[in-house]
Design an enzyme around this catalytic site. Sequence first.
Site, PDB file in Angstrom:
ATOM      1  N   ASP A  60       0.780  -1.150  -0.113  1.00 14.92           N
ATOM      2  CA  ASP A  60      -0.084   0.131   0.105  1.00 14.92           C
ATOM      3  C   ASP A  60       0.861   1.152   0.022  1.00 14.92           C
ATOM      4  OD1 ASP A  60      -1.634   2.212   0.863  1.00 14.92           O
ATOM      5  OD2 ASP A  60      -3.351   0.765   1.340  1.00 14.92           O
ATOM      6  N   VAL A  61       0.620   2.223  -0.739  1.00 13.43           N
ATOM      7  CA  VAL A  61       1.594   3.250  -0.972  1.00 13.43           C
ATOM      8  C   VAL A  61       1.707   4.175   0.258  1.00 13.43           C
ATOM      9  CG1 VAL A  61       1.951   2.994  -3.513  1.00 13.43           C
ATOM     10  CG2 VAL A  61       0.498   4.542  -2.438  1.00 13.43           C
ATOM     11  N   ASN A  87       1.821   5.498 -10.397  1.00 13.06           N
ATOM     12  CA  ASN A  87       0.347   5.304 -11.082  1.00 13.06           C
ATOM     13  C   ASN A  87      -0.777   5.332 -10.025  1.00 13.06           C
ATOM     14  OD1 ASN A  87      -1.844   4.584 -13.019  1.00 13.06           O
ATOM     15  ND2 ASN A  87      -1.645   2.775 -11.505  1.00 13.06           N
ATOM     16  N   SER A 139      -2.714  14.333 -13.599  1.00  5.78           N
ATOM     17  CA  SER A 139      -3.996  14.137 -13.976  1.00  5.78           C
ATOM     18  C   SER A 139      -4.210  15.383 -14.900  1.00  5.78           C
ATOM     19  CB  SER A 139      -5.147  14.082 -12.817  1.00  5.78           C
ATOM     20  OG  SER A 139      -6.468  14.494 -13.565  1.00  5.78           O
ATOM     21  N   TYR A 152      -8.587  16.128  -4.681  1.00 10.21           N
ATOM     22  CA  TYR A 152      -8.145  15.709  -5.865  1.00 10.21           C
ATOM     23  C   TYR A 152      -7.170  16.464  -6.599  1.00 10.21           C
ATOM     24  CZ  TYR A 152      -7.419  12.667  -9.626  1.00 10.21           C
ATOM     25  OH  TYR A 152      -7.000  12.035 -10.766  1.00 10.21           O
ATOM     26  N   LYS A 156      -3.021  16.484  -7.036  1.00  8.11           N
ATOM     27  CA  LYS A 156      -2.463  16.144  -8.359  1.00  8.11           C
ATOM     28  C   LYS A 156      -1.650  17.672  -8.745  1.00  8.11           C
ATOM     29  CE  LYS A 156      -3.661  12.204  -9.375  1.00  8.11           C
ATOM     30  NZ  LYS A 156      -3.065  11.102  -9.637  1.00  8.11           N
TER      31      LYS A 156
END
Length: 280
Positions: A60-61, A87, A139, A152, A156
């Site tokens: 799990d990152v 990713n 993104s 989000y 990003k």
Amino acid sequence: MGAAISKTFLITGVSSGLGRAFASGALEAGHRVIGTVRRASDAEVFGALAPERAYPVMLDVTDFEAIPAAVAEAERQVGPVDVLVNNAGYGHEGVLEESSMDDLQRQFAANVFGPVAMIKAVLAGMRERRRGHIVNVTSMGGFITMPGIAFYCGSKFALEGISEALGKEVAGFGIRVTALAPGQFRTDWAGRSMERTPRQLADYDAVMDPIRAARQAKSGNQPGDPVKAAQALLALVEAANPPVRLFLGDDALGLVEQKLDGMRAEISAWEELSRSTSFA
Ligand code: NAP
């Protein structure tokens, strides 16, 4: 373009969507892929793609402390990482006022802190070897913004900024850093993977309800094809001079051009005030 020399890729989040397509594309092109997954069943599916060249790692990152040893062990088994593809990530959808600080922290843990921890795990080796390519999947939402996904977009934007600045730090060591910024791709992003904060404040119904409904309706029908994104990734890593930022998809390009035009116009409109702040 001549035949590509086989490389070792480390790709996070190969269980579905873009990550799976990136891994399959790289394996089909003859590369070795260390792929991270969070479930044993996904490790099995990934390993079966190419038994000799697909090396699954359970990770799990957001488990930052586990990352250095997991990467070191994978490199010991497979070889030094030539290409890191950060990713893994997910989207949080929710009006900012309705969303918690915990939502924000978890969003940044997965989309920013995890990718940085992955970079730190491969960077010393790349620096010693004087080569390597780090591809951070950001993104179009890391350049344009939309209401309803502020956390989000923030995550990003953060990864875009880190990516661009890091690129300047390591260019002299032969290490390339690219932010790969997709538009809308047909993956699990807006489906099972998305975290949606429940609606609470009626004042936001007019702005948020149509956005949530439209995103749910679009899930599974997005224009972007992950297989074509994987071909683009392979072209990117073979390029002699890879770009700092690469957008993927007509939708991303259209919205980015629109934002750039709007930014230029706004900067001009406010130029006098902007230039009014220096001594003398
Ligand atoms: P996806 O199908 O939901 O895949 C996301 C992958 O990330 C899955 O393998 C998932 O693993 C993994 N993941 C999520 N959180 C993780 C964590 N904490 N640790 C390890 N793995 C984790 O969505 P996708 O569209 O392919 O997303 C890939 C990347 O593209 C993301 O960074 C996303 O933000 C970005 N992106 C997507 C789009 C789009 O339209 N699809 C557009 C722009 C950017 P599990 O299977 O275990 O959940």
